[in-house]
Write an enzyme that holds these catalytic residues in place. Sequence first.
Site, PDB file in Angstrom:
ATOM      1  N   ASP A   8       0.854  -1.180   0.000  1.00 14.75           N
ATOM      2  CA  ASP A   8       0.000   0.000   0.000  1.00 14.75           C
ATOM      3  C   ASP A   8       0.894   1.235   0.000  1.00 14.75           C
ATOM      4  O   ASP A   8       1.822   1.339   0.808  1.00 14.75           O
ATOM      5  CB  ASP A   8      -0.898   0.011   1.229  1.00 14.75           C
ATOM      6  CG  ASP A   8      -1.987  -1.050   1.150  1.00 14.75           C
ATOM      7  OD1 ASP A   8      -2.212  -1.592   0.053  1.00 14.75           O
ATOM      8  OD2 ASP A   8      -2.611  -1.343   2.183  1.00 14.75           O
ATOM      9  N   GLU A  14     -13.348  -4.618  -1.658  1.00 17.35           N
ATOM     10  CA  GLU A  14     -13.028  -4.325  -0.258  1.00 17.35           C
ATOM     11  C   GLU A  14     -14.333  -4.416   0.514  1.00 17.35           C
ATOM     12  O   GLU A  14     -15.192  -3.551   0.402  1.00 17.35           O
ATOM     13  CB  GLU A  14     -12.375  -2.951  -0.139  1.00 17.35           C
ATOM     14  CG  GLU A  14     -11.029  -2.905  -0.861  1.00 17.35           C
ATOM     15  CD  GLU A  14     -10.405  -1.525  -0.873  1.00 17.35           C
ATOM     16  OE1 GLU A  14     -11.077  -0.566  -0.435  1.00 17.35           O
ATOM     17  OE2 GLU A  14      -9.256  -1.398  -1.339  1.00 17.35           O
TER      18      GLU A  14
END
Length: 295
Positions: free
Chosen positions: A24, A143
């Site tokens: 990330d 997600e």
Amino acid sequence: MAVSDRERHEGASTLNVRVIPRLDIKGPNLVKGIHFEGLRVLGRPEDFARRYYEDGADELVYMDVVASLYGRNSLLDIVERTSKEVFIPLTVGGGLRSPDDIRRVLRAGADKVAINTAAIARPELIREASRAFGSSTIVVSIEAIRRQSTDVDAIEWAKRAVDLGAGELLVTSIEQDGTGRGLDLELTRAIAAAVPIPVIAAGGAGRVAHVSDVIARGAADAVCVASLLHYHYARQAPFDAGNFQHEGNVEHLRRRAGFGNVEEATLADIKEHLLAQGIGCRRPETQSLTAVARA
């Protein structure tokens, strides 16, 4: 694919499971948080990507975690630098809103793209992208908090993404992400049973047994890992405060701290564990032999 077909995961020795570090990224830095919040700076993503490649990663995922907030993907320079040194498939996501956005990332050196927010807002983007670049290039990122935060049911959305041309699904449990408590086996298995394409599980791996669990019991085809690997390598990397000025929370990196819920591991640890459990994967020592130059 029927559920019975998915059950080949149970103790299967011939399945070639992929272990995929997920990085990330915020600005120039690799970051990690819990439930995508409280982001800690852990280092430079290119350094981690190179190390993971050398240590036997099957693929890599780069995700710009603030791209949706700012309406753009800022990873092009990082992708270009990484693609010159790392010769395994690289998936890039975050802020990709159109075929032109996807084309730019692929030209920078990505092999696949992950799309999420823009696809939920305009599902036809999946069809357009798969037709333009091939379905094997298009990963739809889900997600999920059992139901998407957009009130879209995660399993129904997974089925629709397949119908529109997605080649893979990246399923991340927001509830588990960064906690080290394990991946969401029920969610992963439900989606895997509902679709005929590979499912990559992500969010929550805190020990090597969590990786084998989501394969054997969650029917995942691949597993994305982050905290499990990142804290180990972050504590080994050199730290120069001058390289991280004005970059947010670097105290964790400065203190060389780990994370209490995570039993740190290397890629070799993970793959040796999988092999010991009878789960097929590419052995780390053979990874360097697969390097090929990108066109």
